[in-house]
Design a protein around this motif. Structure first.
Motif, PDB file in Angstrom:
ATOM      1  N   ALA A 197       0.761  -1.303   0.105  1.00 64.08           N
ATOM      2  CA  ALA A 197      -0.254  -0.207   0.149  1.00 64.08           C
ATOM      3  C   ALA A 197       1.032   1.409  -0.059  1.00 64.08           C
ATOM      4  O   ALA A 197       2.238   1.468   0.908  1.00 64.08           O
ATOM      5  CB  ALA A 197      -0.936   0.186   0.894  1.00 64.08           C
ATOM      6  N   ARG A 198       0.412   2.014  -0.445  1.00 63.02           N
ATOM      7  CA  ARG A 198       1.135   3.519  -0.849  1.00 63.02           C
ATOM      8  C   ARG A 198       0.428   4.192  -0.503  1.00 63.02           C
ATOM      9  O   ARG A 198      -1.121   4.552  -0.218  1.00 63.02           O
ATOM     10  CB  ARG A 198       1.210   3.700  -2.338  1.00 63.02           C
ATOM     11  N   GLY A 199       1.364   5.652   0.610  1.00 63.40           N
ATOM     12  CA  GLY A 199       0.684   6.638   0.620  1.00 63.40           C
ATOM     13  C   GLY A 199       0.258   7.391  -0.442  1.00 63.40           C
ATOM     14  O   GLY A 199       1.234   7.644  -1.658  1.00 63.40           O
ATOM     15  N   PRO A 200      -0.685   8.612   0.300  1.00 58.66           N
ATOM     16  CA  PRO A 200      -0.691   9.452  -0.634  1.00 58.66           C
ATOM     17  C   PRO A 200       0.765  10.653  -1.587  1.00 58.66           C
ATOM     18  O   PRO A 200       0.238  10.456  -2.354  1.00 58.66           O
ATOM     19  CB  PRO A 200      -1.965  10.388   0.355  1.00 58.66           C
ATOM     20  N   VAL A 201       1.666  10.478  -0.605  1.00 54.77           N
ATOM     21  CA  VAL A 201       2.817  11.562  -0.742  1.00 54.77           C
ATOM     22  C   VAL A 201       3.722  11.180  -2.181  1.00 54.77           C
ATOM     23  O   VAL A 201       3.588  10.755  -2.817  1.00 54.77           O
ATOM     24  CB  VAL A 201       3.894  11.845   0.329  1.00 54.77           C
ATOM     25  N   GLU A 202       3.784   9.441  -1.647  1.00 57.58           N
ATOM     26  CA  GLU A 202       4.599   8.895  -2.380  1.00 57.58           C
ATOM     27  C   GLU A 202       3.381   8.368  -3.890  1.00 57.58           C
ATOM     28  O   GLU A 202       4.030   8.253  -4.616  1.00 57.58           O
ATOM     29  CB  GLU A 202       4.735   7.156  -1.841  1.00 57.58           C
ATOM     30  N   GLN A 203       2.406   7.697  -3.740  1.00 56.24           N
ATOM     31  CA  GLN A 203       1.621   7.757  -5.125  1.00 56.24           C
ATOM     32  C   GLN A 203       1.072   9.649  -5.780  1.00 56.24           C
ATOM     33  O   GLN A 203       1.181   9.268  -7.234  1.00 56.24           O
ATOM     34  CB  GLN A 203       0.485   7.476  -4.832  1.00 56.24           C
ATOM     35  N   ALA A 204       1.164  10.465  -5.007  1.00 49.30           N
ATOM     36  CA  ALA A 204       1.839  11.195  -6.213  1.00 49.30           C
ATOM     37  C   ALA A 204       3.051  11.499  -6.874  1.00 49.30           C
ATOM     38  O   ALA A 204       2.763  12.257  -8.069  1.00 49.30           O
ATOM     39  CB  ALA A 204       1.235  13.303  -5.615  1.00 49.30           C
ATOM     40  N   VAL A 205       4.384  11.791  -6.198  1.00 53.28           N
ATOM     41  CA  VAL A 205       5.008  11.721  -7.182  1.00 53.28           C
ATOM     42  C   VAL A 205       5.420  10.831  -8.267  1.00 53.28           C
ATOM     43  O   VAL A 205       5.696  10.637  -9.425  1.00 53.28           O
ATOM     44  CB  VAL A 205       6.308  10.884  -5.646  1.00 53.28           C
ATOM     45  N   ARG A 206       4.456   9.041  -7.690  1.00 54.72           N
ATOM     46  CA  ARG A 206       4.956   7.540  -8.500  1.00 54.72           C
ATOM     47  C   ARG A 206       3.734   8.508 -10.619  1.00 54.72           C
ATOM     48  O   ARG A 206       4.089   8.602 -11.081  1.00 54.72           O
ATOM     49  CB  ARG A 206       3.671   6.756  -7.970  1.00 54.72           C
ATOM     50  N   ASP A 207       2.856   9.248  -9.313  1.00 52.02           N
ATOM     51  CA  ASP A 207       1.742   9.872 -10.390  1.00 52.02           C
ATOM     52  C   ASP A 207       2.499  10.709 -11.384  1.00 52.02           C
ATOM     53  O   ASP A 207       2.819  10.955 -12.814  1.00 52.02           O
ATOM     54  CB  ASP A 207       0.950   9.854  -9.752  1.00 52.02           C
ATOM     55  N   ASP A 208       3.356  11.876 -11.211  1.00 54.11           N
ATOM     56  CA  ASP A 208       3.443  12.592 -11.047  1.00 54.11           C
ATOM     57  C   ASP A 208       5.498  11.883 -12.514  1.00 54.11           C
ATOM     58  O   ASP A 208       5.066  12.978 -13.637  1.00 54.11           O
ATOM     59  CB  ASP A 208       4.629  13.490 -10.582  1.00 54.11           C
ATOM     60  N   VAL A 209       6.064  11.531 -11.540  1.00 52.85           N
ATOM     61  CA  VAL A 209       6.767  10.522 -12.966  1.00 52.85           C
ATOM     62  C   VAL A 209       6.341   9.796 -13.774  1.00 52.85           C
ATOM     63  O   VAL A 209       7.455  10.270 -15.083  1.00 52.85           O
ATOM     64  CB  VAL A 209       7.710   9.745 -11.969  1.00 52.85           C
ATOM     65  N   GLU A 210       5.322   9.443 -13.612  1.00 55.28           N
ATOM     66  CA  GLU A 210       4.742   8.222 -14.599  1.00 55.28           C
ATOM     67  C   GLU A 210       4.053   9.639 -15.725  1.00 55.28           C
ATOM     68  O   GLU A 210       5.002   9.103 -16.752  1.00 55.28           O
ATOM     69  CB  GLU A 210       3.132   7.464 -14.061  1.00 55.28           C
ATOM     70  N   GLN A 211       3.892  10.557 -15.526  1.00 57.51           N
ATOM     71  CA  GLN A 211       3.519  12.138 -16.867  1.00 57.51           C
ATOM     72  C   GLN A 211       5.316  11.990 -17.779  1.00 57.51           C
ATOM     73  O   GLN A 211       4.668  12.694 -18.317  1.00 57.51           O
ATOM     74  CB  GLN A 211       2.962  12.907 -15.891  1.00 57.51           C
ATOM     75  N   LEU A 212       6.125  11.896 -16.515  1.00 60.18           N
ATOM     76  CA  LEU A 212       7.453  12.487 -17.587  1.00 60.18           C
ATOM     77  C   LEU A 212       7.395  11.622 -19.077  1.00 60.18           C
ATOM     78  O   LEU A 212       8.547  11.450 -19.611  1.00 60.18           O
ATOM     79  CB  LEU A 212       8.739  12.731 -16.860  1.00 60.18           C
TER      80      LEU A 212
END
Length: 99
Positions: free
Chosen positions: A18-33
């Motif tokens: 399970a990922r926390g909200p900050v990690e999930q947001a970072v992963r979503d941002d990096v995925e957009q790259l």
């Protein structure tokens, strides 16, 4: 050694952690790259780890939270720094060419 003397082992990992909200947001941002090149994969892994530490409370009863936040911001800025340079070159590169 009896069963009571054996150290307790953590349960085996089942499925994604399970990922926390900050990690999930970072992963979503990096995925957009999109595709990561050069040192970008390493920087993204560092950002995920820092975000995970933030999500879990920042260690030492939250005392490390300010430092983790600074490190995460710097890591993300470094990750994006190379992208901004590439985008600027693309936007201005065709100005000298006649239409």
């Amino acid at each position: 050694m009896t069963t009571n003397d054996a150290p307790e082992l953590p349960p085996p990992a089942v499925g994604p952690r399970a990922r926390g909200p900050v990690e999930q947001a970072v992963r979503d941002d990096v995925e957009q790259l999109g595709d990561l090149t050069g040192v970008e994969p390493s920087l993204s892994e560092m950002a995920y780890r820092l975000a995970r530490e933030i999500d879990t409370g920042g260690g030492e009863d939250g005392k490390q939270l300010p430092q983790l936040n600074r490190e995460l911001r710097q890591t993300l800025a470094q990750l994006l720094e190379g992208r901004a340079t590439d985008d600027d070159d693309d936007d201005l590169g065709d100005l000298a060419e006649p239409e």
